[in-house]
Structure formats: C-alpha cells, structure tokens
Design a protein around this motif. Structure first.
Motif, PDB file in Angstrom:
ATOM      1  N   ASN A 163       0.832  -1.209   0.000  1.00  0.00           N
ATOM      2  CA  ASN A 163       0.000   0.000   0.000  1.00  0.00           C
ATOM      3  C   ASN A 163       0.862   1.253   0.000  1.00  0.00           C
ATOM      4  N   SER A 164       1.906   1.238   0.794  1.00  0.00           N
ATOM      5  CA  SER A 164       2.770   2.407   0.890  1.00  0.00           C
ATOM      6  C   SER A 164       3.575   2.631  -0.381  1.00  0.00           C
ATOM      7  N   ARG A 165       3.805   1.575  -1.138  1.00  0.00           N
ATOM      8  CA  ARG A 165       4.544   1.693  -2.394  1.00  0.00           C
ATOM      9  C   ARG A 165       3.841   2.667  -3.329  1.00  0.00           C
ATOM     10  N   GLN A 166       2.539   2.803  -3.149  1.00  0.00           N
ATOM     11  CA  GLN A 166       1.776   3.722  -3.998  1.00  0.00           C
ATOM     12  C   GLN A 166       2.294   5.155  -3.881  1.00  0.00           C
ATOM     13  N   TYR A 167       2.736   5.557  -2.701  1.00  0.00           N
ATOM     14  CA  TYR A 167       3.295   6.900  -2.524  1.00  0.00           C
ATOM     15  C   TYR A 167       4.533   7.087  -3.402  1.00  0.00           C
ATOM     16  N   SER A 168       5.397   6.069  -3.404  1.00  0.00           N
ATOM     17  CA  SER A 168       6.620   6.155  -4.207  1.00  0.00           C
ATOM     18  C   SER A 168       6.298   6.105  -5.692  1.00  0.00           C
ATOM     19  N   GLU A 169       5.334   5.282  -6.061  1.00  0.00           N
ATOM     20  CA  GLU A 169       4.930   5.216  -7.469  1.00  0.00           C
ATOM     21  C   GLU A 169       4.307   6.536  -7.910  1.00  0.00           C
ATOM     22  N   ALA A 170       3.576   7.178  -7.010  1.00  0.00           N
ATOM     23  CA  ALA A 170       2.929   8.453  -7.353  1.00  0.00           C
ATOM     24  C   ALA A 170       3.966   9.527  -7.667  1.00  0.00           C
ATOM     25  N   ILE A 171       4.991   9.651  -6.818  1.00  0.00           N
ATOM     26  CA  ILE A 171       6.009  10.673  -7.096  1.00  0.00           C
ATOM     27  C   ILE A 171       6.808  10.302  -8.332  1.00  0.00           C
ATOM     28  N   TYR A 172       6.976   9.020  -8.583  1.00  0.00           N
ATOM     29  CA  TYR A 172       7.698   8.601  -9.786  1.00  0.00           C
ATOM     30  C   TYR A 172       6.913   9.005 -11.038  1.00  0.00           C
ATOM     31  N   GLU A 173       5.610   8.823 -11.010  1.00  0.00           N
ATOM     32  CA  GLU A 173       4.777   9.216 -12.150  1.00  0.00           C
ATOM     33  C   GLU A 173       4.799  10.734 -12.350  1.00  0.00           C
ATOM     34  N   ILE A 174       4.771  11.471 -11.260  1.00  0.00           N
ATOM     35  CA  ILE A 174       4.862  12.932 -11.367  1.00  0.00           C
ATOM     36  C   ILE A 174       6.215  13.321 -11.961  1.00  0.00           C
ATOM     37  N   ALA A 175       7.263  12.664 -11.503  1.00  0.00           N
ATOM     38  CA  ALA A 175       8.608  12.957 -12.020  1.00  0.00           C
ATOM     39  C   ALA A 175       8.665  12.697 -13.524  1.00  0.00           C
ATOM     40  N   LYS A 176       8.014  11.622 -13.970  1.00  0.00           N
ATOM     41  CA  LYS A 176       7.990  11.326 -15.411  1.00  0.00           C
ATOM     42  C   LYS A 176       7.241  12.425 -16.165  1.00  0.00           C
TER      43      LYS A 176
END
Length: 176
Positions: free
Chosen positions: A5-18
C-alpha cells in the motif's frame, strides 16, 4: 520496509517525475539523501522523532530538497500522515522503481573507507560487463574487512578483502 500500500506513494512521485521530465533529477536527489543519511545517521532519526514538530521536519526537508517542489511536497505529505519514521524506506523504494524500469540491479561495494564516485563508476562498468546487466553500486563501510573490497551483486559475491584472504590462508593451513 515499505509495504505494498505504501509503495503507492513512491509510485505516485515517480509518475509525477515522469510527467515533469524530472526522473533523473529526483533519482539523483534520492541517491544524495541516502548517501547523506549513511554519512549522518541522525538525519532520518531526527525526522522520525516524535519530539520534533511537523513544521521543523518540513523545514529540514525543504533544505534537503532545495527547489524540487513536488519531491518536497511528497515528503511533506508523508510527514503529515505520520510516516516520517519510514522516509528513508520510501526514498529507497523510489530508487527501486526507477531501477526496475531501467533494468538496473543494485549491488553493494563493501570497503573500509568511502570510495570516490569515479572508482564507484569504474566498478559499476566492469561489473556490468561481467554479468551483462546494468549495475548500480552502493558503497557501504565495513571495518571488519581490514582492507580491500567485497562486491555483492544479486547472488554473486566477489571478495577481494584482506579478511577473506586471511580466512583462506587459515583454511589452507588447517587442511595441510
């Protein structure tokens, strides 16, 4: 450790970075923060402390992240939601997402003293050629090695440390 569940936070910032064309910048910042925390273990302890106010934590994060607005906001959200104890894990997960997407495997170079970036790059390049995969090495200090270097990449270990050589000499001596 960061859970699913917490991985979603990291994936979210990664998508924003992209979307913002900032992936490389965010990864370099993340690597720098991990490096700083390895040199100064108190940083993430400070951020995890219940005695430090949210505003004080945010101020430190702002200083560490400079002008990376979305990255700063991401860490602030984690702090505000009571996850400041796990900030290092979230940052490491962001790096893991990047590495997976780029086909990079993480390895460790254990030494008795910190390696300079040029030597780390040389070790990464030679390791990459040897195993036919892109390697990113993290330098970790291990005073027990006495000297030399031990590389751990995936399940492979190359141990050229004095400690290992002494073990081999002792083993050979006991066999004769």
């Amino acid at each position: 450790m960061v859970n699913t569940n917490s991985r979603q936070y990291s994936e979210a910032i990664y998508e924003i970075a992209k979307e913002e064309n900032m992936v490389e910048d965010y990864i370099q910042l993340s690597l720098a923060l991990i490096s700083i925390s390895n040199d100064n273990k108190k940083i993430f302890s400070y951020l995890a402390s219940r005695e430090i106010t949210i505003d004080e934590k945010k101020k430190l994060v702002k200083e560490l992240t400079c002008d990376y607005e979305y990255y700063n906001n991401w860490l602030n959200i984690l702090i505000e939601s009571g996850r400041s104890k796990y900030l290092k894990n979230y940052i490491e997960e962001l790096i893991n997402i990047y590495n997976k997407e780029k086909g990079i495997i993480k390895g460790f170079a254990y030494t008795t003293i910190p390696l300079n970036q040029n030597l780390i790059k040389e070790l990464e390049e030679s390791s990459s050629k040897k195993i036919n995969k892109k390697v990113m090495l993290i330098n970790k200090i291990d005073k027990e090695l006495i000297g030399g270097i031990r590389l751990e990449i995936d399940d492979d270990v190359w141990d050229n440390s004095i400690k290992n050589k002494l073990k081999q000499l002792l083993k050979e001596g006991s066999e004769s």
